[in-house]
Design a protein around this motif. Structure first.
Motif, PDB file in Angstrom:
ATOM      1  N   VAL A  74       0.865  -1.186   0.000  1.00 36.36           N
ATOM      2  CA  VAL A  74       0.000   0.000   0.000  1.00 36.36           C
ATOM      3  C   VAL A  74       0.897   1.230   0.000  1.00 36.36           C
ATOM      4  O   VAL A  74       1.751   1.389   0.878  1.00 36.36           O
ATOM      5  N   ARG A  75       0.711   2.083  -1.004  1.00 32.30           N
ATOM      6  CA  ARG A  75       1.510   3.302  -1.112  1.00 32.30           C
ATOM      7  C   ARG A  75       0.596   4.472  -0.774  1.00 32.30           C
ATOM      8  O   ARG A  75      -0.338   4.764  -1.509  1.00 32.30           O
ATOM      9  N   SER A  76       0.862   5.127   0.345  1.00 28.98           N
ATOM     10  CA  SER A  76      -0.036   6.188   0.799  1.00 28.98           C
ATOM     11  C   SER A  76       0.721   7.151   1.688  1.00 28.98           C
ATOM     12  O   SER A  76       1.746   6.801   2.278  1.00 28.98           O
ATOM     13  N   ASP A  77       0.196   8.397   1.756  1.00 24.68           N
ATOM     14  CA  ASP A  77       0.772   9.377   2.678  1.00 24.68           C
ATOM     15  C   ASP A  77      -0.129   9.595   3.891  1.00 24.68           C
ATOM     16  O   ASP A  77       0.015  10.564   4.620  1.00 24.68           O
ATOM     17  N   HIS A 128      -6.096  -1.417  -6.264  1.00 26.78           N
ATOM     18  CA  HIS A 128      -6.071  -0.055  -5.713  1.00 26.78           C
ATOM     19  C   HIS A 128      -4.792   0.111  -4.888  1.00 26.78           C
ATOM     20  O   HIS A 128      -4.630  -0.559  -3.865  1.00 26.78           O
ATOM     21  N   ASP A 130      -3.805   2.586  -3.017  1.00 28.41           N
ATOM     22  CA  ASP A 130      -3.945   3.348  -1.772  1.00 28.41           C
ATOM     23  C   ASP A 130      -5.070   2.753  -0.935  1.00 28.41           C
ATOM     24  O   ASP A 130      -5.766   1.823  -1.366  1.00 28.41           O
ATOM     25  N   TRP A 137     -11.968   5.150  -2.265  1.00 22.66           N
ATOM     26  CA  TRP A 137     -10.569   4.825  -2.501  1.00 22.66           C
ATOM     27  C   TRP A 137      -9.787   6.123  -2.626  1.00 22.66           C
ATOM     28  O   TRP A 137     -10.127   6.986  -3.422  1.00 22.66           O
ATOM     29  N   ARG A 138      -8.706   6.243  -1.841  1.00 25.37           N
ATOM     30  CA  ARG A 138      -7.901   7.464  -1.891  1.00 25.37           C
ATOM     31  C   ARG A 138      -7.187   7.637  -3.228  1.00 25.37           C
ATOM     32  O   ARG A 138      -6.905   8.751  -3.647  1.00 25.37           O
ATOM     33  N   CYS A 139      -6.906   6.533  -3.904  1.00 26.28           N
ATOM     34  CA  CYS A 139      -6.139   6.612  -5.155  1.00 26.28           C
ATOM     35  C   CYS A 139      -6.972   7.115  -6.326  1.00 26.28           C
ATOM     36  O   CYS A 139      -6.496   7.893  -7.154  1.00 26.28           O
ATOM     37  N   ASN A 210      -1.526   6.550 -11.347  1.00 25.46           N
ATOM     38  CA  ASN A 210      -0.998   6.774 -10.004  1.00 25.46           C
ATOM     39  C   ASN A 210       0.521   6.792  -9.918  1.00 25.46           C
ATOM     40  O   ASN A 210       1.078   7.310  -8.966  1.00 25.46           O
ATOM     41  N   PRO A 225       5.425   7.883  -7.170  1.00 30.76           N
ATOM     42  CA  PRO A 225       3.986   8.107  -6.931  1.00 30.76           C
ATOM     43  C   PRO A 225       3.583   9.537  -7.299  1.00 30.76           C
ATOM     44  O   PRO A 225       4.268  10.504  -6.948  1.00 30.76           O
TER      45      PRO A 225
END
Length: 623
Positions: A74-77, A128, A130, A137-139, A210, A225
């Protein structure tokens, strides 16, 4: 030492480790929380257990490997409030399991092992990248949890190599698209490229929604990203609507006066070749209390550092290009007479509310029925009404009080924000006068009135739940780079099932650097304001944190006015002396400590909303 269960009865064990899993609380007031579990991967299942001191290990969940459809990082901030900060996801059946590893090596080990164990399954074609949070979904912002993913899924990890750069092309070719890193990024796959904050990169491929392929200054190519980069704005100002070539000072004043909109502005050629001036229209207060029109002219100054050229209107706010300077001051006056609100051009007629996509946000007046007046807001009356068989609150904009541009700004702010602890904007009515904003209807009204009317009937759980509701909404604003600037119980509303939501975004500003300096003479709510707001008019997410501390005090005081026996001047004296609000009778010491943390003198010593949310959630779990 962690005691693992007896695994001899299971098929061959591939991996076992203590990790964290994300789970949703059943109670309304609780956000997601993170639970420590012993994870075991064997040749048939992924199982996780709860280990409690002195008690038997309990199995809490089991996923058959044959049902897994996707395993990926999962790639997220998004801020992660547990100790393990490296998430990966396991999609199975109709569910998503989020697991958090202690470091990237551990995460990669689990992802590779699970991918290998499930490579022959009926897998997703897209996934997804994120999180699924707050109903979307954040992405890709899809609101259906089972919606098709937005990024290609490579089950064997064999992500295609990035395109090879053309060796005949120079890095300075004019057709290159340049992006700037907004923050650092450390690669997690072989094909990723590290990002260094504020450095420039050249776009090679932007077809993936993305992840873009970029080239750094040394010629290295890799994927990064999209949320970590932003396209660089060139210094060519001819294409911008706000630039008026060959307009002199007299013509500029005439155009701005005729437009007659506070914050109207243009950029024009100065009388000196190669120099530009920003002309701004505003209404300023005279000694008699009346507001008079005024046009101020600010020369764009140049600061040279070797070969590097920077531009500024106020010395502390310098930018590498004029468009970036203008964009900043559209959100932050930073010493100017007002923000740059409304672009004025001699050659272009600005369409009315051009940023509002009418097909989505415009409500026809005939679809709206007003029934009863609910009260008077900052900009006009608030009515209860109905729209398409839905109960709504309708905020009318008093003629002459709120300009069309101010209306547009409030609507745009609300359009960008979507969270279940923020009052939702449904649409706008601009085809008649006065203008309407159509909001979600909150049956129990203003939180201040709600607290006072039911004084003495609230349990500790309910009071804490109110603080949790608002901290969730504020944590969302914080991660979205928004500041509220007027957080208080009076600006929160209560739904039919007693959910508290944040309202009144008339003072909210989108900030590019987590700081907003108000215009000279701006009014602000002293009793809810931090020292840096009172002294310098400087707002940030940390000044919102201060206001949230006062908000919590209001909740546990059941609607009392902060410093109710003192004048505004006495409140300022109290704060300057280092004194703070006393603990309310109903407030536990643990909650009061969070208030005191929020009221630290220095902004950097105050917690973030993500941390406050975590601390409040932990308090809710205590017996």
């Amino acid at each position: 030492m962690v005691k693992y269960p007896d695994f001899t009865m299971y098929p061959r064990v591939i991996l076992k480790e203590t990790l964290f899993k994300k789970s949703q609380q059943k109670r309304r007031t609780s956000p997601s929380n993170y639970k420590e579990r012993i994870f075991v991967l064997n040749t048939q299942n992924l199982t996780y257990f709860e280990q409690r001191p002195g008690k038997k290990t309990t199995q809490k969940g089991c996923i058959e490997l044959s049902n897994i459809k996707c395993v990926e990082i999962v790639r997220s901030d998004v801020p992660i409030p547990c100790d393990y900060k490296y998430p990966f996801q396991v999609a199975h059946d109709s569910y998503y399991l989020y697991v958090f590893a202690p470091d990237n090596d551990s995460r990669l080990k689990w992802v590779r092992a699970l991918k290998e164990a499930t490579q022959n399954n009926n897998l997703f074609l897209k996934y997804h990248p994120d999180f699924w949070v707050e109903g979307k979904w954040r992405c890709c912002h899809q609101t259906e949890k089972l919606a098709t993913g937005c990024s290609e899924y490579y089950p064997n990890g064999a992500k295609p190599l990035p395109p090879t750069p053309d060796p005949t092309r120079r890095s300075s070719d004019p057709e290159d698209r340049i992006v700037v890193a907004l923050r650092n990024f450390n690669p997690v796959e072989d094909t990723d490229l590290p990002l260094h904050k504020d450095e420039e990169y050249f776009v090679i491929d932007s077809s993936e929604p993305n992840w873009w392929t970029v080239r750094d200054k040394n010629g290295n190519v890799g994927t990064v990203p999209c949320i970590y980069i932003a396209e660089k704005i060139s210094n060519n100002i001819d294409k911008f609507e706000w630039y008026n070539k060959d307009v002199n000072r007299t013509d500029a004043e005439s155009l701005l006066m005729r437009e007659n909109k506070d914050g109207g502005f243009m950029v024009r050629d100065s009388k000196h070749p190669g120099v530009y001036t920003v002309s701004i229209f505003s209404r300023v207060s005279g000694n008699d209390g009346e507001k008079y029109p005024l046009v101020k002219h600010y020369q764009i100054k140049v600061q040279r550092e070797g070969e590097k050229v920077m531009y500024y209107l106020a010395e502390k706010y310098v930018f590498p290009t004029i468009p970036e300077l203008i964009r900043y001051h559209q959100h932050n006056p930073a010493g100017l007479i007002t923000r740059l609100r409304h672009c004025v051009s001699r050659n272009v007629t600005n369409p009315r509310i051009k940023e509002l996509p009418s097909d989505k946000w415009e409500i026809h007046p005939d679809e709206l029925t007003l029934s009863e007046e609910l009260g008077s807001g900052q900009f006009g009356l608030v009515w209860k009404g109905s729209w398409n068989d839905l109960q709504v609150a309708v905020k009318t904009v008093r003629e002459g009080f709120m300009s069309e541009e101010e209306f547009k700004e409030e609507a745009q702010v609300m359009m960008k924000l979507s969270h279940n602890k923020l009052v939702q904007l449904y649409g706008v009515v601009t085809q008649r006068s006065p203008i309407y904003l159509v909001f979600e209807f909150m049956e129990n009204g203003c939180l201040t009135d709600f607290l006072r009317a039911r004084k003495g009937s609230f349990s500790q759980e309910v009071l804490l739940g109110m603080c949790l509701d608002v901290s969730e909404g504020m944590a969302y604003l914080e991660t979205s780079n928004f500041i509220h600037r007027d957080l208080a119980a009076r600006n929160c509303l209560v739904s039919e099932d007693n959910v508290v939501k944040i309202s009144d975004f008339g003072m909210t500003r989108f900030v590019l650097d987590d700081q907003y300096t108000s215009s000279y003479g701006s009014k602000f709510p002293v009793r809810w304001s931090s020292p840096e707001v009172i002294k310098f008019g400087k707002y940030s997410s940390k000044s919102d944190v201060w206001s949230f501390g006062v908000f919590m005090w209001e909740v546990y005081s059941e609607g009392r006015v902060p410093y109710d026996s003192r004048s505004n001047a006495e409140v300022v004296e109290t704060l300057n002396a280092g004194q703070r609000l006393l603990r309310p009778r109903l407030c536990p010491q643990s909650v009061y400590e969070l208030m005191q943390w929020s009221w630290k003198e220095k902004p950097e010593d105050r917690p973030s909303f993500a941390l406050l949310l975590h601390e409040l959630a932990c308090l809710e779990q205590e017996p």
